[in-house]
Design a protein around this motif. Structure first.
Motif, short mmCIF file in Angstrom:
data_model
loop_
_atom_site.label_atom_id
_atom_site.label_comp_id
_atom_site.label_asym_id
_atom_site.label_seq_id
_atom_site.Cartn_x
_atom_site.Cartn_y
_atom_site.Cartn_z
N PHE A 1 -6.46 -6.96 -13.35
CA PHE A 1 -6.27 -5.68 -12.57
C PHE A 1 -5.26 -6.00 -11.38
O PHE A 1 -5.93 -6.59 -10.05
N ASP A 2 -3.85 -6.13 -11.27
CA ASP A 2 -3.44 -6.72 -10.38
C ASP A 2 -2.48 -5.52 -9.57
O ASP A 2 -2.45 -4.37 -9.99
N GLY A 3 -2.20 -6.19 -8.13
CA GLY A 3 -1.84 -5.14 -7.17
C GLY A 3 -1.97 -5.54 -5.91
O GLY A 3 -1.91 -6.59 -5.64
N ARG A 4 -1.89 -4.49 -4.92
CA ARG A 4 -1.89 -4.55 -3.55
C ARG A 4 -3.14 -3.96 -2.85
O ARG A 4 -3.47 -2.77 -3.22
N VAL A 5 -3.89 -4.65 -2.07
CA VAL A 5 -4.76 -4.04 -1.20
C VAL A 5 -4.35 -3.93 0.51
O VAL A 5 -3.97 -4.98 0.77
N PHE A 6 -4.34 -3.03 0.85
CA PHE A 6 -4.00 -2.65 2.25
C PHE A 6 -4.86 -2.80 2.97
O PHE A 6 -6.01 -2.57 3.25
N GLU A 7 -4.42 -3.31 4.17
CA GLU A 7 -5.37 -3.96 5.40
C GLU A 7 -5.66 -2.66 6.25
O GLU A 7 -5.14 -2.74 7.32
N ASP A 8 -6.48 -1.89 5.78
CA ASP A 8 -6.83 -0.78 6.68
C ASP A 8 -8.20 -0.19 5.91
O ASP A 8 -8.46 -0.37 4.94
#
Length: 537
Positions: free
Chosen positions: A204-211
């Motif tokens: 389950f790939d992608g981007r986690v935003f730092e907020d």
């Protein structure tokens, strides 16, 4: 997290021991859905109405905790209406069309999401997710009473999944112990942390935003209009970099605060600290109760493929986006609608299994579109450099004066139906007709025969003929195609389907997406387009 009344409300499918548990017999089911949220229940309802037997397994005995999804878009409302519970959503939900954007203490501009008339459903309603699930299950109960082949098993937790090629073996844990069952087709609608996905070892790939964002659902009496209010760099103390206010039913208001990345989550969830933020926004004299609170981060991720043999993934189990833009539950319900008719044809032997690959193709395309929009919104909300922030703030200042800059402001591009431009199931587009009703698009609604056009579609393939002759019924190798013939269409219908043309014939899929269109009827072309749309070439 505070749960409020959601903790015990809507226990709609309490646990009951089934015969297979006592006998030890492993029963094979045509379709098993894991997860009873909006996506799982919508899919189950659609399948059972088509006559395909379906079993829903849920690890709870009713709807989940908290309001979670609160914005349901027009396309979702149209799907629910076709399935029989759209009126219940509209009766309970808060309709809204207008959004306002603020920068600091000043209103920058406002927008109307539905400037054109002639649609049955509003652009959006605000409604807590538990109500959506409740109304879907109530419709399922009505279908069951009329003999529809559907069963919901509460407190049935799937603890192991074994893909055996042409079927799936599941082990299910219950208050009375474990039992096993099998499924020709397993649909995972079990959320962003999908146990089914984990059991199968899929990524389950992608981007986690730092907020981090704080949700506070508060109960209060207020005179604010039913609009979406969004603040960039709000002037009230403690709000963080942005804030959002939305009205929900039952005098509940959703408030979001953007807190930043480096925070103490436990401290931020202290009621006193939350109240300090809410008081700064609403004023010290505001009277309210905290109903539900939570902190979440933005994540934009998806599985590489939504189909893995006999296992398919839908909703948050397949893809995840930020909540700004209301693209999560709405895109998941569109997953369900896309999959239901295809799986129904496959189960009935009317289409090859390869048709299910098009579910992956089309909804992976939809997920990419949602992730792109969600990522852009997050980057605008949280600039990643000083220069990006200078640019963002300049856009906000210009938007207060100039219309061109308003299109650049991104507080979350709100959910719209995905268009399957250029994808494999599309057929002919021989009509130089309106862009809104091009091949691959979902049918726009319009007034028709004292009601609305989408009311006339019944979930089958349909020929829509405007100022053109078509047969009342066409059958193509076991698949029936209904006809709607319209002469002298209403102005809105003519604009949306004819444009400058004098006549038009549309072939519309069961999910109300347009798979081909022509200026006049041609039987051979209709048959070819239908076979193509069903993967039967």
């Amino acid at each position: 997290m505070m749960a409020g009344r959601y903790q015990t409300a809507f226990k709609l499918y309490p646990y009951k021991k089934v015969a297979a548990q006592a006998s030890g017999k492993i029963v094979r089911h045509p379709v098993v859905i894991v997860g009873g949220g909006p996506v799982g229940m919508t899919l189950a309802l659609d399948l059972c109405q088509r006559g395909t037997p379906v079993l829903v397994l849920d690890d709870h005995d009713g709807v989940g905790l908290g309001s979670r999804a609160i914005c349901f878009a027009r396309r979702t409302l149209e799907i629910a209406d076709r399935l029989g519970f759209g009126a219940a959503l509209l009766d309970k939900g808060v309709r809204w069309e207008v959004g306002k954007v603020f920068y600091g203490a000043d209103k920058v501009f406002e927008f109307n999401l539905s400037p054109e008339a002639g649609f049955k459903a509003p652009a959006f309603i605000n409604l807590q997710q538990p109500y959506f699930e409740k109304f879907a299950v109530e419709q399922i109960r009505k279908e069951q009473a009329e003999g529809a082949p559907i069963e919901i098993r509460g407190c049935n937790e799937v603890v192991s999944v074994e893909d055996r090629g042409d079927y799936v073996r599941l082990c299910v844990d219950t208050p009375d112990g474990e039992y096993e069952l099998e499924a020709d087709w397993l649909i995972a609608c079990d959320g962003a942390r999908s146990p089914v996905r984990e059991m199968l070892g899929l990524s389950f790939d992608g981007r986690v935003f730092e907020d981090n964002f704080l949700i506070a659902d508060v109960m209060m009496k207020a005179d604010f209009p039913p609009e979406r209010w969004f603040w960039f760099e709000p002037a009230f103390e403690g709000a963080g970099q942005s804030a959002l206010l939305h009205k929900q039913p039952d005098d509940i208001w959703r408030i979001d605060f953007q807190l930043g990345w480096d925070i103490d989550r436990k401290a931020e969830l202290e009621p006193a600290k939350i109240r300090a933020r809410v008081d700064a926004m609403l004023g010290p004299d505001a009277q309210y109760d905290l109903e539900w609170t939570s902190i979440y981060t933005f994540q934009c991720r998806r599985m590489e493929k939504f189909r893995h043999g006999s296992v398919l993934f839908a909703g948050d189990s397949a893809h995840q986006v930020s909540p700004f833009g209301a693209r999560g539950a709405n895109s998941g319900v569109q997953d369900a609608e896309n999959l239901a008719w295809k799986l129904d044809l496959v189960v009935k032997g009317l289409a090859p299994q390869s048709l299910l690959d098009s579910y992956g193709e089309e909804r992976e395309h939809g997920a990419d579109e949602n992730i792109l929009n969600s990522t852009r919104a997050t980057d605008f909300l949280t600039p990643k450099s000083d220069m990006s922030k200078i640019f963002r703030n300049a856009v906000l200042e210009l938007a207060g004066k100039y219309a061109f800059a308003r299109t650049m402001v991104n507080s979350g591009r709100l959910s719209v139906p995905c268009v399957y431009d250029g994808l494999s199931l599309n057929g002919d587009d021989e009509l130089e007709g309106p862009h809104i009703s091009r091949v691959g698009a979902s049918c726009p609604d319009a007034p028709y025969d004292g009601a609305f056009l989408l009311d006339a579609f019944n979930g089958d393939f349909t020929l829509l003929a405007i100022n053109a002759e078509v047969p009342e019924l066409v059958e193509v190798d076991g698949i029936c195609v209904n006809s709607i013939r319209i002469e002298k269409p209403d102005d809105a219908l003519a604009v949306r389907y004819l444009g400058s043309q004098k006549s038009a014939v549309y072939l519309i899929r069961p999910d109300q997406h347009i798979c081909a269109r022509w200026p006049v009827y041609n039987e051979a072309k209709v048959r070819a387009a239908l076979n193509h749309a069903c993967g039967r070439e």
